[in-house]
Design an enzyme around this catalytic site. Structure first.
Site, PDB file in Angstrom:
ATOM      1  N   LYS A 196      12.847  41.086 104.550  1.00  0.00           N
ATOM      2  CA  LYS A 196      12.885  41.140 103.018  1.00  0.00           C
ATOM      3  C   LYS A 196      12.031  39.942 102.364  1.00  0.00           C
ATOM      4  O   LYS A 196      12.077  38.713 102.994  1.00  0.00           O
ATOM      5  CB  LYS A 196      14.165  41.404 102.374  1.00  0.00           C
ATOM      6  CG  LYS A 196      14.770  42.592 102.969  1.00  0.00           C
ATOM      7  CD  LYS A 196      14.050  43.971 102.774  1.00  0.00           C
ATOM      8  CE  LYS A 196      14.306  45.126 103.284  1.00  0.00           C
ATOM      9  NZ  LYS A 196      15.232  45.507 104.229  1.00  0.00           N
TER      10      LYS A 196
HETATM   11  C1  LIG Z   1      16.045  47.172 104.514  1.00  0.00           C
HETATM   12  C2  LIG Z   1      16.531  48.024 103.592  1.00  0.00           C
HETATM   13  C3  LIG Z   1      17.806  48.500 103.471  1.00  0.00           C
HETATM   14  C4  LIG Z   1      19.058  47.576 104.237  1.00  0.00           C
HETATM   15  O1  LIG Z   1      19.096  46.315 104.046  1.00  0.00           O
HETATM   16  P1  LIG Z   1      20.228  45.629 105.110  1.00  0.00           P
HETATM   17  O2  LIG Z   1      20.470  44.163 104.136  1.00  0.00           O
HETATM   18  O3  LIG Z   1      19.449  45.601 106.313  1.00  0.00           O
HETATM   19  O4  LIG Z   1      21.370  46.224 105.177  1.00  0.00           O
HETATM   20  C5  LIG Z   1      18.054  49.283 102.409  1.00  0.00           C
HETATM   21  N1  LIG Z   1      17.342  50.182 101.806  1.00  0.00           N
HETATM   22  C6  LIG Z   1      15.995  49.816 101.908  1.00  0.00           C
HETATM   23  C7  LIG Z   1      15.066  50.738 101.172  1.00  0.00           C
HETATM   24  C8  LIG Z   1      15.469  48.824 103.119  1.00  0.00           C
HETATM   25  O5  LIG Z   1      14.366  48.777 103.138  1.00  0.00           O
END
Ligand SMILES: *Cc1c(COP(=O)(O)O)cnc(C)c1O
Length: 401
Positions: A196
């Site tokens: 992210k």
């Molecule tokens: C990455 C992601 C998540 C989950 O994030 P985590 O921190 O890995 O649990 C949820 N929704 C979307 C759209 C994502 O891309």
């Protein structure tokens, strides 16, 4: 080889992580609380709770709201499994709706999907571009939706309508009508997963923006406990001499953030607007300049004057290609040493959701978006030369018309 999305790790981050390790306190403690305070200021919301992932944050909130068997949760078909699986964990029924050409959940389709059993709506800011939150909030607050709502439990009664829980895993730093993501829905959950925009390796944050008569500070305190076994004292409080006795109020969950993880966020967030987002924006603009007048490509919308992306994913689309032609284009890009990706494989194409009875034919725009989509590399350390390499590789991979 140009990778797709390596994390941004520099000496400052390494030093702060080492400082956390040497501090004698590595789990939830002062660094996590400091990161929460920075996020409160950054997003302009009353309270933020850091957790160990967005997924656990989303689930914690659905459980806090008392969602369970017999309830329905509305999610877009175009998202990552995390947005939807959390409702399944709670025993609720998933109601999937189609998205618009901009990849975002269609408010019209939400309206059609709401029933007496609808307890939550989960808009997802795909690629970092905020959904139309004013329209979504107006919809759930409408007399029509309120009249249908059948609350179970005190919190649902207090709200008197479905909860809007934004999956903002992609959109930290995005804007909507002069407001930041985090402040646009009742509750917003960010992800700090390794791929992210801002990462703590694994991590997430829950932004509370609940309306009256909710007390966000009290809810924050409750969630601190609920995310730590329902135990009356956290580990730090128990280190105070003689302060060993504890109670467990309810069987809670275990999804607190560690101070080692928070250390990364403490370095990255203060420079996020000044350094990280501007670089990501430059990369977006370079891609747009390269592809906007080339009829083979459809560039993504990411700033319409009212809202602005967090520049998370550059979701390029081929103008006319089917899924297998898109796959072939991706293969030719890979062969030139450039990593690209697809965000996302729609839920109805995945076995778990197929087994629940979801069918891709019911979500035509989701399928059309997916079948033509190619996500290009965007990350802080991507150089201008590498951006030009990506552009050249993409151009060479798509047949001239
Ligand atoms: C990455 C992601 C998540 C989950 O994030 P985590 O921190 O890995 O649990 C949820 N929704 C979307 C759209 C994502 O891309």
């Amino acid at each position: 080889m140009i990778p797709f999305s390596p994390p941004h790790i520099d000496e400052k981050i390494i030093n702060e992580v080492v400082a956390a390790l040497k501090s004698g306190w590595i789990t939830t403690g002062p660094r996590t609380k400091a990161l929460e305070k920075l996020l409160v200021e950054y997003c302009g919301v009353p309270n933020v709770l850091c957790v160990n992932s967005a997924s656990s944050g989303l689930e914690l909130i659905l459980r806090w709201f008392g969602i369970g068997p017999g309830d329905e949760v509305v999610v877009p078909a175009y998202t990552y499994t995390a947005s939807a699986e959390v409702a399944v964990h709670c025993g609720a029924r998933l109601v999937m709706v189609d998205v618009n050409d901009d990849f975002l959940i269609s408010v019209d389709n939400i309206r059609k999907a709401i029933t007496e059993k609808t307890k939550a709506i989960v808009p997802v800011d795909i690629a970092g571009y905020p959904c139309d939150y004013d329209a979504i909030m107006d919809l759930v607050k409408s007399d029509e939706v309120r009249a249908k709502f059948q609350p179970r439990g005190e919190r649902q009664q207090q709200l008197g309508r479905p909860l809007v829980m934004s999956d903002a895993a992609h959109s930290l730093g995005g804007w909507y009508k002069g407001r930041r993501t985090g402040s646009l829905a009742d509750v917003t959950v960010f992800s700090f997963h390794a791929v992210k925009n801002l990462t703590t390796a694994e991590g997430g944050a829950i932004c509370l923006n609940l309306p009256e008569p909710f007390d966000c500070a009290a809810t924050y305190k409750y969630l601190c406990t609920f995310s730590l076994h329902g135990q009356s004292k956290d580990a730090l409080a128990k280190t105070q001499l003689g302060n060993w006795r504890y109670d467990v109020y309810e069987t809670g969950y275990k999804c607190n953030m560690t101070d080692v993880a928070a250390a990364m966020g403490l370095v990255e967030l203060p420079r996020y607007d000044a350094e990280i987002l501007p670089r990501r924006k430059q990369i977006f603009e370079a891609y747009t300049a390269a592809f906007k007048d080339d009829g083979r490509f459809q560039i993504p919308e990411y700033d319409n004057g009212e809202k602005t992306t967090s520049y998370h994913v550059y979701a390029l689309r081929l103008t006319d290609a089917n899924e297998s032609e898109r796959d072939a284009v991706m293969q030719r890009i890979f062969e030139q040493g450039v990593s690209v990706n697809v965000h996302f494989i729609p839920l109805p194409l995945l076995t778990a959701y197929k087994n629940m009875g979801f069918r891709m034919e019911d979500y035509p725009t989701t399928y059309d978006n997916y079948s033509r989509e190619i996500s290009l590399p965007v990350y802080y350390d991507l150089t201008d030369d590498q951006v030009q390499e990506v552009i050249a590789a993409v151009r060479a991979a798509v047949p001239e018309r």
